[in-house]
Structure formats: C-alpha cells, structure tokens
Design a protein around this motif. Structure first.
Motif, short mmCIF file in Angstrom:
data_model
loop_
_atom_site.label_atom_id
_atom_site.label_comp_id
_atom_site.label_asym_id
_atom_site.label_seq_id
_atom_site.Cartn_x
_atom_site.Cartn_y
_atom_site.Cartn_z
N THR A 56 0.84 -1.21 0.00
CA THR A 56 0.00 0.00 0.00
C THR A 56 0.87 1.25 0.00
N ASN A 57 1.88 1.28 0.85
CA ASN A 57 2.77 2.44 0.93
C ASN A 57 3.55 2.65 -0.36
N ALA A 58 3.99 1.55 -0.96
CA ALA A 58 4.74 1.65 -2.22
C ALA A 58 3.87 2.21 -3.34
N LEU A 59 2.61 1.80 -3.36
CA LEU A 59 1.69 2.28 -4.40
C LEU A 59 1.39 3.77 -4.23
N ILE A 60 1.16 4.22 -3.00
CA ILE A 60 0.87 5.64 -2.81
C ILE A 60 2.10 6.49 -3.14
N GLU A 61 3.29 5.99 -2.83
CA GLU A 61 4.51 6.71 -3.20
C GLU A 61 4.66 6.78 -4.72
N ASP A 62 4.28 5.69 -5.40
CA ASP A 62 4.32 5.67 -6.85
C ASP A 62 3.36 6.71 -7.42
N CYS A 63 2.18 6.82 -6.81
CA CYS A 63 1.21 7.83 -7.22
C CYS A 63 1.80 9.23 -7.15
N TYR A 64 2.45 9.53 -6.04
CA TYR A 64 3.03 10.86 -5.87
C TYR A 64 4.09 11.13 -6.94
N CYS A 65 4.85 10.11 -7.29
CA CYS A 65 5.92 10.28 -8.29
C CYS A 65 5.37 10.58 -9.67
N ILE A 66 4.24 9.97 -10.00
CA ILE A 66 3.69 10.14 -11.36
C ILE A 66 2.60 11.18 -11.41
N ASN A 67 2.40 11.95 -10.35
CA ASN A 67 1.32 12.94 -10.30
C ASN A 67 1.23 13.80 -11.56
N PRO A 68 2.36 14.28 -12.10
CA PRO A 68 2.25 15.13 -13.30
C PRO A 68 1.69 14.39 -14.51
N ASN A 69 1.69 13.07 -14.48
CA ASN A 69 1.25 12.28 -15.64
C ASN A 69 -0.20 11.83 -15.58
N ASP A 127 -12.57 12.84 -12.22
CA ASP A 127 -11.33 12.32 -11.65
C ASP A 127 -10.23 12.28 -12.71
N LYS A 128 -9.03 11.97 -12.26
CA LYS A 128 -7.88 11.81 -13.16
C LYS A 128 -7.30 10.42 -12.98
N THR A 129 -6.71 9.87 -14.05
CA THR A 129 -6.22 8.50 -14.00
C THR A 129 -4.84 8.37 -14.62
N PHE A 130 -4.18 7.27 -14.25
CA PHE A 130 -2.92 6.87 -14.87
C PHE A 130 -2.95 5.35 -14.99
N ALA A 189 6.18 -1.32 -7.58
CA ALA A 189 4.89 -1.34 -6.91
C ALA A 189 3.78 -1.80 -7.84
N GLN A 190 3.79 -1.29 -9.07
CA GLN A 190 2.77 -1.70 -10.04
C GLN A 190 2.90 -3.19 -10.35
N ILE A 191 4.12 -3.66 -10.52
CA ILE A 191 4.34 -5.07 -10.84
C ILE A 191 3.87 -5.95 -9.68
N CYS A 221 -5.81 -2.20 -14.98
CA CYS A 221 -6.06 -1.28 -13.86
C CYS A 221 -5.37 0.06 -14.08
N HIS A 222 -5.84 1.04 -13.32
CA HIS A 222 -5.22 2.36 -13.33
C HIS A 222 -5.31 2.98 -11.94
N TYR A 223 -4.41 3.92 -11.69
CA TYR A 223 -4.55 4.77 -10.51
C TYR A 223 -5.70 5.74 -10.77
N ALA A 224 -6.44 6.05 -9.71
CA ALA A 224 -7.49 7.07 -9.80
C ALA A 224 -7.24 8.12 -8.74
N LYS A 225 -7.27 9.38 -9.14
CA LYS A 225 -7.05 10.49 -8.22
C LYS A 225 -8.28 11.40 -8.22
N TYR A 226 -8.87 11.55 -7.05
CA TYR A 226 -9.99 12.47 -6.87
C TYR A 226 -9.53 13.60 -5.96
N GLN A 227 -9.65 14.82 -6.44
CA GLN A 227 -9.33 15.99 -5.64
C GLN A 227 -10.63 16.69 -5.21
N HIS A 228 -10.50 17.78 -4.47
CA HIS A 228 -11.67 18.45 -3.91
C HIS A 228 -12.73 18.72 -4.99
#
Length: 206
Positions: free
Chosen positions: A31-44, A65-68, A76-78, A104-111
């Motif tokens: 879980t921690n590795a995946l959230i760190e991965d999310c932060y790294c790819i935020n611009p994408n 929402d936004k996705t990657f 982490a993805q692997i 699958c994809h990451y999903a980001k929901y902001q305010h």
C-alpha cells in the motif's frame, strides 16, 4: 508481500452477495509503495474519459477524476498486478469463469471530484466481469463509493475510503458512484476480464 485475508473470504462473499469488502487486504508495504508511486507520477495523471478506444470522450458532467493506467514502470505496479493475478487464478478455480487478464489504473480524486452513477459493464456488451477498487489513503470526508442494489435505486452499501481496503463486485450487476470528494482520494481501479473477441484476436486492454 502477502495477502492478509481469511482464506476464501472474498470468494464466499462474492458468491453470496456479488461483492466483497476486505480491510487490510495486502501487506502494508505494498500500500505504501503504491501511494509513493502515485506521488511520483502525479504530473502524468490525465482527465478520465468515458468509453474505450475510439469511443473515448471526456465528459465532466459525468466524471471529473484523473487516471494513470498501469504501465509496469515501477516495482509497486508489478507487485500489485502479481497479487491480482493470484486472485484471478482463485476466481477461475472457484467460479469456472475463464477470466483471462486484469487491467487497472490509478485514480485520483481531488476536492469536488466525482463519478456519477454508472455500470462498468453492460450485459452482453462488455468483457469486464469483476470491478475492483483498492484504497491507497484514508479519506476523512467525501469520496464514498456507493453501490446500489441490483435493478434498484436503493443503496446496497456505502464504503468510506480507507487505506488498505479492497473492494470487488460484479461489473454488470451493480450500478455505483463516487460521491463528491473533499479530501484527496487515491485508489487503484481495475477489472478482471473475459476475452469476448472473435477469430482469436484479443480484446484491447482499454
């Protein structure tokens, strides 16, 4: 990395209810590795669309929402996809479904972000069999996943995003939505699929 669940729990819940909600599904390290991965790819991250391939379109009246999409660019993805492969094998053994892959994809929901009521699959028109959501952070306010009773406007269950919680449900059976988010919300959304193509050509991944 390991599964932290009662053996057969999610299989039994799927068989009985058509959905399963399991807290602390995986080792906290993943879980921690995946959230760190999310932060790294935020611009994408990109605005999420409706539909697939040439029918893909952006409609912010339906979802914001936004996705990657996973591309295997991090360990982490692997690791996550390997864990879901184990679940795919168990689903096939238990239900004799012939599920052939997982996307699958990451999903980001902001305010203020949301995703209105929808099905992830329509009977006879999609190869998505099970929808999964894995929450990467705990949300204090907003962003609940609401799953509705089949063929009804009544709520079956409302799920507050909590880090480490894994949700799985039948894609054709349950309409669902994500309520407007107040706190940032990160998750992995995915689908176990059948190959519904013809002439031996594999369906496109998304």
């Amino acid at each position: 990395m390991s599964l932290n669940l009662i053996p057969g729990r999610y299989l039994t819940d799927i068989e009985t209810h058509g959905y399963a909600v399991i807290e602390n599904m995986f080792d906290e390290t993943l879980t921690n590795a995946l959230i760190e991965d999310c932060y790294c790819i935020n611009p994408n991250f990109k605005s999420a669309g409706i539909g697939r391939q040439q029918d893909l379109q952006i409609d912010k009246s339906i979802r914001t929402d936004k996705t990657f999409w996973f591309d295997g660019s991090s360990q982490a993805q692997i690791d996550y996809q390997n864990a879901l492969e184990d679940i795919r094998v168990n689903l096939n053994r238990y239900f004799f479904l012939g599920l052939f892959d997982y996307e699958c994809h990451y999903a980001k929901y902001q305010h203020g972000d949301f995703y209105k009521k929808h099905y992830d699959a329509f009977k006879g028109r999609s190869n998505r069999v099970f929808t999964t959501v894995f929450y990467l952070n705990t949300v204090q306010s907003g962003g609940e996943l609401v799953i509705y009773k089949p063929k009804s406007k009544d709520v079956e269950i409302t799920i507050q995003p909590k880090a480490g919680t894994f949700v799985m449900f039948e894609s054709e059976r349950f309409m669902h939505e994500v309520l407007p988010t107040i706190d940032n919300r990160y998750s992995v959304a995915g689908w176990f699929r059948k190959n519904t193509s013809i002439s031996g050509v594999i369906d496109p991944p998304r």
